[in-house]
Motif scaffolding. Structure first.
Motif, PDB file in Angstrom:
ATOM      1  N   PRO A 244      -8.407   6.688  -0.773  1.00  0.00           N
ATOM      2  CA  PRO A 244      -7.918   7.353   0.451  1.00  0.00           C
ATOM      3  C   PRO A 244      -8.447   6.706   1.734  1.00  0.00           C
ATOM      4  O   PRO A 244      -7.706   6.563   2.700  1.00  0.00           O
ATOM      5  CB  PRO A 244      -8.453   8.785   0.304  1.00  0.00           C
ATOM      6  CG  PRO A 244      -8.570   8.985  -1.153  1.00  0.00           C
ATOM      7  CD  PRO A 244      -8.943   7.669  -1.723  1.00  0.00           C
ATOM      8  N   VAL A 245      -9.724   6.298   1.734  1.00  0.00           N
ATOM      9  CA  VAL A 245     -10.300   5.645   2.917  1.00  0.00           C
ATOM     10  C   VAL A 245      -9.557   4.340   3.197  1.00  0.00           C
ATOM     11  O   VAL A 245      -9.177   4.051   4.338  1.00  0.00           O
ATOM     12  CB  VAL A 245     -11.815   5.374   2.711  1.00  0.00           C
ATOM     13  CG1 VAL A 245     -12.337   4.402   3.763  1.00  0.00           C
ATOM     14  CG2 VAL A 245     -12.597   6.674   2.788  1.00  0.00           C
ATOM     15  N   ILE A 246      -9.347   3.529   2.136  1.00  0.00           N
ATOM     16  CA  ILE A 246      -8.647   2.253   2.299  1.00  0.00           C
ATOM     17  C   ILE A 246      -7.222   2.485   2.817  1.00  0.00           C
ATOM     18  O   ILE A 246      -6.797   1.879   3.819  1.00  0.00           O
ATOM     19  CB  ILE A 246      -8.587   1.485   0.959  1.00  0.00           C
ATOM     20  CG1 ILE A 246      -9.998   1.055   0.526  1.00  0.00           C
ATOM     21  CG2 ILE A 246      -7.695   0.256   1.073  1.00  0.00           C
ATOM     22  CD1 ILE A 246     -10.061   0.451  -0.854  1.00  0.00           C
ATOM     23  N   LEU A 247      -6.478   3.401   2.178  1.00  0.00           N
ATOM     24  CA  LEU A 247      -5.077   3.634   2.545  1.00  0.00           C
ATOM     25  C   LEU A 247      -4.959   4.196   3.953  1.00  0.00           C
ATOM     26  O   LEU A 247      -4.037   3.850   4.706  1.00  0.00           O
ATOM     27  CB  LEU A 247      -4.423   4.578   1.528  1.00  0.00           C
ATOM     28  CG  LEU A 247      -4.258   3.999   0.105  1.00  0.00           C
ATOM     29  CD1 LEU A 247      -3.758   5.064  -0.857  1.00  0.00           C
ATOM     30  CD2 LEU A 247      -3.287   2.814   0.122  1.00  0.00           C
ATOM     31  N   ALA A 248      -5.904   5.082   4.328  1.00  0.00           N
ATOM     32  CA  ALA A 248      -5.863   5.678   5.673  1.00  0.00           C
ATOM     33  C   ALA A 248      -6.035   4.609   6.750  1.00  0.00           C
ATOM     34  O   ALA A 248      -5.290   4.568   7.741  1.00  0.00           O
ATOM     35  CB  ALA A 248      -6.955   6.735   5.805  1.00  0.00           C
ATOM     36  N   SER A 253      -3.739   0.743  10.832  1.00  0.00           N
ATOM     37  CA  SER A 253      -3.411  -0.622  11.275  1.00  0.00           C
ATOM     38  C   SER A 253      -1.901  -0.823  11.373  1.00  0.00           C
ATOM     39  O   SER A 253      -1.393  -1.412  12.340  1.00  0.00           O
ATOM     40  CB  SER A 253      -3.976  -1.646  10.290  1.00  0.00           C
ATOM     41  OG  SER A 253      -5.335  -1.838  10.497  1.00  0.00           O
ATOM     42  N   THR A 254      -1.187  -0.333  10.362  1.00  0.00           N
ATOM     43  CA  THR A 254       0.286  -0.483  10.351  1.00  0.00           C
ATOM     44  C   THR A 254       0.914   0.271  11.516  1.00  0.00           C
ATOM     45  O   THR A 254       1.810  -0.244  12.204  1.00  0.00           O
ATOM     46  CB  THR A 254       0.843   0.031   9.005  1.00  0.00           C
ATOM     47  OG1 THR A 254       0.177  -0.640   7.937  1.00  0.00           O
ATOM     48  CG2 THR A 254       2.341  -0.210   8.907  1.00  0.00           C
ATOM     49  N   ASN A 283      -1.771  -6.590   5.805  1.00  0.00           N
ATOM     50  CA  ASN A 283      -1.918  -6.334   4.358  1.00  0.00           C
ATOM     51  C   ASN A 283      -2.630  -7.480   3.651  1.00  0.00           C
ATOM     52  O   ASN A 283      -3.375  -7.269   2.695  1.00  0.00           O
ATOM     53  CB  ASN A 283      -0.547  -6.089   3.734  1.00  0.00           C
ATOM     54  CG  ASN A 283      -0.066  -4.665   3.971  1.00  0.00           C
ATOM     55  OD1 ASN A 283      -0.564  -3.725   3.384  1.00  0.00           O
ATOM     56  ND2 ASN A 283       0.892  -4.512   4.885  1.00  0.00           N
ATOM     57  N   MET A 284      -2.404  -8.716   4.125  1.00  0.00           N
ATOM     58  CA  MET A 284      -3.117  -9.870   3.548  1.00  0.00           C
ATOM     59  C   MET A 284      -4.620  -9.750   3.755  1.00  0.00           C
ATOM     60  O   MET A 284      -5.411 -10.123   2.897  1.00  0.00           O
ATOM     61  CB  MET A 284      -2.651 -11.164   4.241  1.00  0.00           C
ATOM     62  CG  MET A 284      -1.353 -11.718   3.763  1.00  0.00           C
ATOM     63  SD  MET A 284      -1.012 -13.188   4.755  1.00  0.00           S
ATOM     64  CE  MET A 284       0.762 -13.144   4.775  1.00  0.00           C
ATOM     65  N   LEU A 285      -5.016  -9.291   4.933  1.00  0.00           N
ATOM     66  CA  LEU A 285      -6.440  -9.231   5.282  1.00  0.00           C
ATOM     67  C   LEU A 285      -7.138  -7.994   4.724  1.00  0.00           C
ATOM     68  O   LEU A 285      -8.365  -7.938   4.684  1.00  0.00           O
ATOM     69  CB  LEU A 285      -6.604  -9.253   6.809  1.00  0.00           C
ATOM     70  CG  LEU A 285      -6.184 -10.554   7.507  1.00  0.00           C
ATOM     71  CD1 LEU A 285      -6.242 -10.381   9.002  1.00  0.00           C
ATOM     72  CD2 LEU A 285      -7.075 -11.713   7.071  1.00  0.00           C
ATOM     73  N   THR A 286      -6.348  -7.007   4.295  1.00  0.00           N
ATOM     74  CA  THR A 286      -6.942  -5.736   3.863  1.00  0.00           C
ATOM     75  C   THR A 286      -7.882  -5.920   2.679  1.00  0.00           C
ATOM     76  O   THR A 286      -9.035  -5.487   2.703  1.00  0.00           O
ATOM     77  CB  THR A 286      -5.842  -4.723   3.490  1.00  0.00           C
ATOM     78  OG1 THR A 286      -5.051  -4.500   4.641  1.00  0.00           O
ATOM     79  CG2 THR A 286      -6.465  -3.409   3.033  1.00  0.00           C
ATOM     80  N   TRP A 287      -7.392  -6.610   1.622  1.00  0.00           N
ATOM     81  CA  TRP A 287      -8.250  -6.753   0.429  1.00  0.00           C
ATOM     82  C   TRP A 287      -9.483  -7.607   0.710  1.00  0.00           C
ATOM     83  O   TRP A 287     -10.590  -7.221   0.328  1.00  0.00           O
ATOM     84  CB  TRP A 287      -7.461  -7.292  -0.761  1.00  0.00           C
ATOM     85  CG  TRP A 287      -8.369  -7.701  -1.887  1.00  0.00           C
ATOM     86  CD1 TRP A 287      -8.503  -8.931  -2.414  1.00  0.00           C
ATOM     87  CD2 TRP A 287      -9.312  -6.879  -2.579  1.00  0.00           C
ATOM     88  NE1 TRP A 287      -9.464  -8.949  -3.399  1.00  0.00           N
ATOM     89  CE2 TRP A 287      -9.982  -7.696  -3.521  1.00  0.00           C
ATOM     90  CE3 TRP A 287      -9.669  -5.539  -2.498  1.00  0.00           C
ATOM     91  CZ2 TRP A 287     -10.961  -7.211  -4.365  1.00  0.00           C
ATOM     92  CZ3 TRP A 287     -10.656  -5.054  -3.344  1.00  0.00           C
ATOM     93  CH2 TRP A 287     -11.289  -5.894  -4.257  1.00  0.00           C
ATOM     94  N   PRO A 288      -9.351  -8.775   1.379  1.00  0.00           N
ATOM     95  CA  PRO A 288     -10.562  -9.536   1.691  1.00  0.00           C
ATOM     96  C   PRO A 288     -11.592  -8.736   2.480  1.00  0.00           C
ATOM     97  O   PRO A 288     -12.786  -8.822   2.231  1.00  0.00           O
ATOM     98  CB  PRO A 288     -10.039 -10.722   2.516  1.00  0.00           C
ATOM     99  CG  PRO A 288      -8.650 -10.915   2.045  1.00  0.00           C
ATOM    100  CD  PRO A 288      -8.144  -9.550   1.758  1.00  0.00           C
TER     101      PRO A 288
END
Length: 578
Positions: A244-248, A253-254, A283-288
């Protein structure tokens, strides 16, 4: 180096599709505007066909980029992850090899569980740093400058707004990940305690039933289970926060990208495609960025684990050979004023002990528990070095002999018998360079265990241990004696190895050993006087000192400690064990 190269190439194929999406969207918007102008005219059909053709080209290009990126991601894992696995393999071998070179005192200081943890869990944590942590860290270091540099070149304001939540995301993940690691370790400790409790309960089930403690044992298990359950639930609560923290934060950002980008589109400063392009970049930068907190935690844990590993790797074996002599031993043994203090406990086990044994002679060392008998065996095999005095074999100081060569020529039967989960024949042949079945069978006959073995369904190929047959205490000791005899040693060392056999079996083993003992130096260590009958010489130890020495007859005539022990033990009936 290859991993770095493949990471750079794979990230190029990440950025290009985003640019293609921007170009495609802007092309679609412009083409649609143009198409509406000429709709209904003769040109509209050909325009529509060209329009769809270009869209198909963009789709194929994006698909090709995705496939190329996938291929290079595969190569990244084939280099960096496999490299970490190979290092893990080397580390485990190095640690295990180092463990085996360390002296007995090291194993007295450290628990088996601790030794196991450092070669398994700690090495795995270091591997996580060398593999996934380096892979994701490299990806972050390479992708970030490439993407952010390009984003800034397109639109500075939109870049700043779209990246605002990412530092908060990284910090949040770091703290959440630390909580997860901390609670995971608590769960591991709780599970370890639970497993130990269950193992003890099942191992001691006979005692539990005999003392009618099943209910108490169940209650204790329930308490341990509740503790494990509570800690597992606390971990689940923290893990529930993770996504939830990541998705929020990605959602924020979106929203910011679409909002600020929408304003700029209305103002005419950018096209529609830039918004889509920036959403893809976010979205590319989110996982790194998400992995940054995870990688930091892995690095910290790996550093702690490597420190623990180094503690043992830095341990030195002070028992070294001075000349590495590899010569055949005749069997002349001499202890000259030997004293020994155990390095860990400070207990003085031997005080000024002196005796000699000629090659082919036999010596019995008799004494009560704690008198220092087993210490003599440990010193003779150089498990420890003397605190003072000197031990010589064939008139050479024992330190001159190569350790492996020395121990190969000593047939040792320990007080605490240990047999491996393997066939009986392999257990007996354990000290032999190559297994010769006739030699194994002869050793079994000499140890008076041959008839027991051939009575088993699979004979010498019978498996011992959990999945095989379980031997009685007496049978184990006789197999252990056979193992010592089979290697045809120059010195035979029996450390209280007849304590678990009855008098009849003891006499049978000693009679069978009589021929063997005549050909080599033999030392029989025992607290039972009956074991000393075959020895040429006997010494009696008490509190680390020799209080009597002589032959069986002379010591009986002296009516001292030996005679007193003999009288006590012969008057009492022997304990017979299965």
């Amino acid at each position: 180096m290859l991993g770095i190269l493949f990471t750079i190439i794979s990230n190029i194929f990440v950025i290009i599709p985003a640019q293609l999406v921007r170009i495609a969207i802007d092309y679609v918007v412009e083409s649609f505007t143009f198409y509406r102008v000429i709709e209904g005219l003769e040109l509209s059909a050909s325009a529509r066909s060209s329009f769809l053709q270009y869209i198909l080209i963009f789709g194929v290009l994006i698909l090709v980029m995705a496939l190329l990126r996938g291929f290079f991601l595969f190569l990244i894992r084939q280099t960096i992850i496999i490299m970490s696995r190979l290092i893990e393999y080397d580390m485990k071998n190095e640690i295990f090899d180092h463990y085996q070179k360390l002296p007995l005192s090291f194993y007295r200081r450290n628990s088996t569980g601790d030794l196991m943890a450092r070669i398994t869990e700690d090495v795995s944590r270091v591997r996580m740093y060398l593999g996934p942590a380096i892979m994701y860290g490299l990806n972050l270091l390479i992708l970030f400058p490439m993407v952010i540099g390009y984003m800034l070149s397109v639109n500075v304001e939109l870049t700043i707004y779209s990246l605002l939540p990412l530092p908060i995301l990284s910090i949040s993940i770091y703290f959440v990940n630390n909580l997860i690691n901390e609670r995971s370790e608590k769960i591991q400790r709780s599970l370890s305690s639970l497993s130990t409790f269950v193992q003890e309960a099942f191992s001691g089930i006979r005692v539990l039933k005999a003392f009618v403690r099943e209910e108490d044992s169940s209650n204790e298990f329930e308490k341990a289970s509740v503790d494990y359950k509570d800690k597992s639930i606390r971990l689940t609560v923290v893990q529930a926060l993770f996504y939830p923290v990541i998705l929020a934060l990605i959602g924020i950002s979106t929203i910011l990208t679409v909002y600020i980008g929408g304003i700029q589109v209305i103002e005419g400063t950018i096209g529609y495609g830039v918004i889509a392009e920036f959403i893809l970049y976010v979205n590319m930068l989110t996982w790194p960025v998400t992995s940054l907190g995870w990688v930091t935690s892995i690095v910290q844990r790996a550093a702690a684990s490597q420190t623990r590993i180094n503690e043992f790797l830095d341990e030195k074996n002070d028992i070294q050979s001075t000349e590495n002599l590899e010569v055949a031993i005749q069997g002349n043994v001499a202890f000259e004023d030997v004293s020994f203090v155990y390095p860990n406990s400070g207990i003085q086990a031997l005080k000024h002990v002196s005796f000699t044994i000629d090659a082919g002679q036999s010596l019995a060392i008799i004494g009560t528990t704690g008198s220092g008998k087993s210490t003599i065996a440990n010193l003779l095999m150089r498990m420890y070095d003397v605190s003072s005095g000197k031990i010589t074999i064939d008139d050479r100081p024992i330190q001159q002999y190569d350790l492996a060569s020395l121990r190969k020529q000593i047939g040792f039967v320990p007080q605490d018998v240990f047999l491996f989960s393997d066939s009986i024949s392999n257990n007996i042949a354990f000290g032999m360079d190559t297994m010769e079945l006739p030699q194994v069978e002869q050793a079994a006959k000499d140890a008076d265990v041959y008839n027991n073995i051939i009575d088993f369904p699979n004979g010498f190929e019978t498996k011992l241990g959990e999945r095989g047959i379980t031997l009685s205490g007496g049978q184990k000791q006789r197999v252990s004696i056979a193992r010592a005899i089979a290697k045809e040693p120059s010195i035979l060392l029996l450390d209280d190895c007849l304590s678990a056999v009855d008098t009849k079996t003891e006499n049978a083993i000693l009679s069978a050993l009589k021929r063997i003992m005549q050909q080599r130096t033999s030392i029989i260590i025992s607290h039972r006087v009956s074991s000393a009958k075959l020895a040429d010489k006997i010494i009696v130890l008490d509190d680390g000192q020799i209080v009597e020495h002589g032959t069986h007859e002379s010591l009986l005539d002296a009516k001292g400690v030996y005679a007193e022990l003999f009288e006590k033990q012969t008057q009492q009936p022997e304990t017979i064990e299965d």
